[in-house]
Design an enzyme around this catalytic site. Structure first.
Site, PDB file in Angstrom:
ATOM      1  N   LYS A  33       8.432   9.768   8.616  1.00  0.00           N
ATOM      2  CA  LYS A  33       7.083   9.273   8.934  1.00  0.00           C
ATOM      3  C   LYS A  33       6.513   8.549   7.721  1.00  0.00           C
ATOM      4  O   LYS A  33       7.070   8.635   6.620  1.00  0.00           O
ATOM      5  CB  LYS A  33       6.188  10.438   9.363  1.00  0.00           C
ATOM      6  CG  LYS A  33       5.960  11.500   8.308  1.00  0.00           C
ATOM      7  CD  LYS A  33       5.305  12.736   8.929  1.00  0.00           C
ATOM      8  CE  LYS A  33       5.313  13.884   7.952  1.00  0.00           C
ATOM      9  NZ  LYS A  33       4.023  14.400   7.609  1.00  0.00           N
ATOM     10  N   TYR A 264     -11.819  -2.950 -17.948  1.00  0.00           N
ATOM     11  CA  TYR A 264     -13.123  -2.725 -17.308  1.00  0.00           C
ATOM     12  C   TYR A 264     -13.801  -1.479 -17.861  1.00  0.00           C
ATOM     13  O   TYR A 264     -13.166  -0.443 -18.056  1.00  0.00           O
ATOM     14  CB  TYR A 264     -12.937  -2.547 -15.795  1.00  0.00           C
ATOM     15  CG  TYR A 264     -12.589  -3.824 -15.075  1.00  0.00           C
ATOM     16  CD1 TYR A 264     -13.461  -4.919 -15.081  1.00  0.00           C
ATOM     17  CD2 TYR A 264     -11.398  -3.934 -14.377  1.00  0.00           C
ATOM     18  CE1 TYR A 264     -13.138  -6.091 -14.410  1.00  0.00           C
ATOM     19  CE2 TYR A 264     -11.073  -5.093 -13.695  1.00  0.00           C
ATOM     20  CZ  TYR A 264     -11.940  -6.170 -13.710  1.00  0.00           C
ATOM     21  OH  TYR A 264     -11.621  -7.321 -13.051  1.00  0.00           O
TER      22      TYR A 264
HETATM   23  C1  LIG Z   1       5.476  19.237  11.008  1.00  0.00           C
HETATM   24  C2  LIG Z   1       6.132  18.743   9.769  1.00  0.00           C
HETATM   25  N1  LIG Z   1       7.424  19.043   9.543  1.00  0.00           N
HETATM   26  C3  LIG Z   1       8.072  18.636   8.430  1.00  0.00           C
HETATM   27  C4  LIG Z   1       7.429  17.889   7.463  1.00  0.00           C
HETATM   28  C5  LIG Z   1       8.167  17.487   6.201  1.00  0.00           C
HETATM   29  O1  LIG Z   1       7.612  18.153   5.102  1.00  0.00           O
HETATM   30  P1  LIG Z   1       8.197  17.987   3.605  1.00  0.00           P
HETATM   31  O2  LIG Z   1       7.984  16.532   3.271  1.00  0.00           O
HETATM   32  O3  LIG Z   1       7.339  18.871   2.791  1.00  0.00           O
HETATM   33  O4  LIG Z   1       9.612  18.339   3.639  1.00  0.00           O
HETATM   34  C6  LIG Z   1       6.086  17.561   7.644  1.00  0.00           C
HETATM   35  C7  LIG Z   1       5.399  16.786   6.611  1.00  0.00           C
HETATM   36  O5  LIG Z   1       4.255  16.829   6.356  1.00  0.00           O
HETATM   37  C8  LIG Z   1       5.421  17.991   8.829  1.00  0.00           C
HETATM   38  O6  LIG Z   1       4.138  17.712   9.033  1.00  0.00           O
END
Ligand SMILES: Cc1ncc(COP(=O)(O)O)c(C=O)c1O
Length: 368
Positions: A33, A264
């Site tokens: 994601k 700045y």
């Molecule tokens: C439901 C869920 N599973 C897995 C993950 C992966 O987590 P990580 O990046 O800490 O491994 C996330 C990330 O936020 C998540 O929201």
């Protein structure tokens, strides 16, 4: 050549192998994601497509980018769908769907009432075992299961998942309590269904630090990108290698006399006659504007501290103590030789936020 993010796909695959070894009995959704935490979702997914069992994203648009880009493995939509239209698209694309609240079950019912045929999805019923973010409370999970089975949409499989709130803190009891609640749900499910559900539990920290927190499917994100999920166990110790190296170029060198200020707000004042390097990297590239003076930048000959405020396209670095810094020389903002966790510490945030914030204008260069 200015700022660029070099993405080391061999390191990515190496990190995936570390997770595989840590959870040899589990399948793995690689979490891609937020554009694979800034690394480029499609490139990352393609690089892992021979090894990962599936991919996980937050939103439908992210899933469609992968499907349209030719990714055929399972894709899990972590937040599920947010409307009837999305459900139709998600089913047509063969996505695995999380169902975490009653409104999503109602969407399935309306879909069934419409009568159209859809490929049967794998649905992951989300149990909230203590995170208090998404999911059905433990006592509501079996009722949600029954409702889903009765909603009229054929399912390929109905599975169970949960998310750990504090798996990155090995010393606290929260994770044990979450796992105990999950075990009770699994036992009751087995009683009701006659068989145990397929279960997904661990994120990176769960997978690496809690053998009981892996489940049949792990969902690692941050560790894939080479960041240790726990401050108590560094990335080198975990066998992880940074995937992104964000580097840029010195575009000017200035002699700043003692007493004068830089940038700045005059936020940094030269305590001695100083040599200042101006680098092409700013908050429009994703560097946090609140990164304080003193934060390290890694040059060919050593580290040097940020001097004054981060501006939109530039930063100033005090290179007085470094030999022979030259215009055109490259310097690392984070990655190889300067862990992103360390820079995140200076910025008062976590590596996740820095990686995700690397702006679209920063060219990604893929190697490996
Ligand atoms: C439901 C869920 N599973 C897995 C993950 C992966 O987590 P990580 O990046 O800490 O491994 C996330 C990330 O936020 C998540 O929201």
């Amino acid at each position: 050549m200015g700022i660029r993010a070099r993405i080391d796909l061999a390191a990515l695959r190496g990190n995936f192998a570390v997770l595989r070894r840590a959870a040899p009995g589990s399948h793995a959704f690689a979490v891609v994601k937020a554009d694979a935490y800034g690394h480029g979702a499609l490139r990352v997914a393609k690089s892992l497509s021979g090894v990962a069992d599936g991919f996980a994203v937050a939103r439908l648009g992210e899933a469609m980018e992968l499907r349209d880009g030719g990714i055929e493995r399972p894709i899990l939509l972590l937040e599920g769908v947010s409307g009837d239209d999305e459900l139709v698209v998600a089913l047509a694309a063969g996505l695995d769907l999380v169902v975490h609240e009653p409104g999503q079950i109602a969407m399935f019912r309306r879909l069934a009432a419409g009568g159209a045929h859809h490929p049967p999805p794998i649905v992951w019923l989300k149990a909230d075992t203590g995170m208090n973010r998404l999911g059905f409370r433990p006592e509501a999970v079996l009722e949600a299961r029954s409702q889903l089975l009765a909603c009229g949409v054929a399912l390929q499989d109905l599975r169970l998942m949960t998310h750990l709130a504090r798996a990155d803190e090995p010393g606290v009891d929260t994770t044990k309590a979450q796992l105990a609640r999950l075990t009770s749900i699994v036992t009751a499910w087995q009683h009701q269904a006659g068989s145990r559900p397929v279960v997904s539990i661990g994120n990176s920290a769960g997978a690496l630090l809690w053998p009981a927190g892996q489940g049949d499917w792990i969902r690692p994100g941050i560790a894939l990108y080479g960041v240790a999920p726990s401050a108590e166990r560094g990335s080198a110790e975990s066998g992880l290698t940074p995937v992104m190296t964000l580097s840029t170029e010195v575009i000017a060198l200035r002699e700043v006399p003692r007493g004068e200020t830089v940038g700045y707000g005059g936020a940094w004042q030269a305590a001695r006659d100083s040599k200042i390097a101006i680098l092409a990297a700013g908050y429009a590239d994703g560097l946090p504007r609140h990164l304080p003076s003193g934060a390290p930048v890694a040059f060919r000959t050593g580290r040097a501290p940020l001097a004054g405020r981060v501006s939109m396209d530039m930063i100033a670095v005090d290179v007085t103590d470094l030999p022979a810094v030259a215009v055109g020389e490259r310097a690392v903002l984070w990655g190889e030789g300067l862990p992103v966790e360390e820079v995140a510490g200076w910025a008062g945030t976590i590596a996740y936020e820095l990686l995700c914030a690397v702006a679209p204008r920063v060219p990604r260069e893929y190697v490996g």
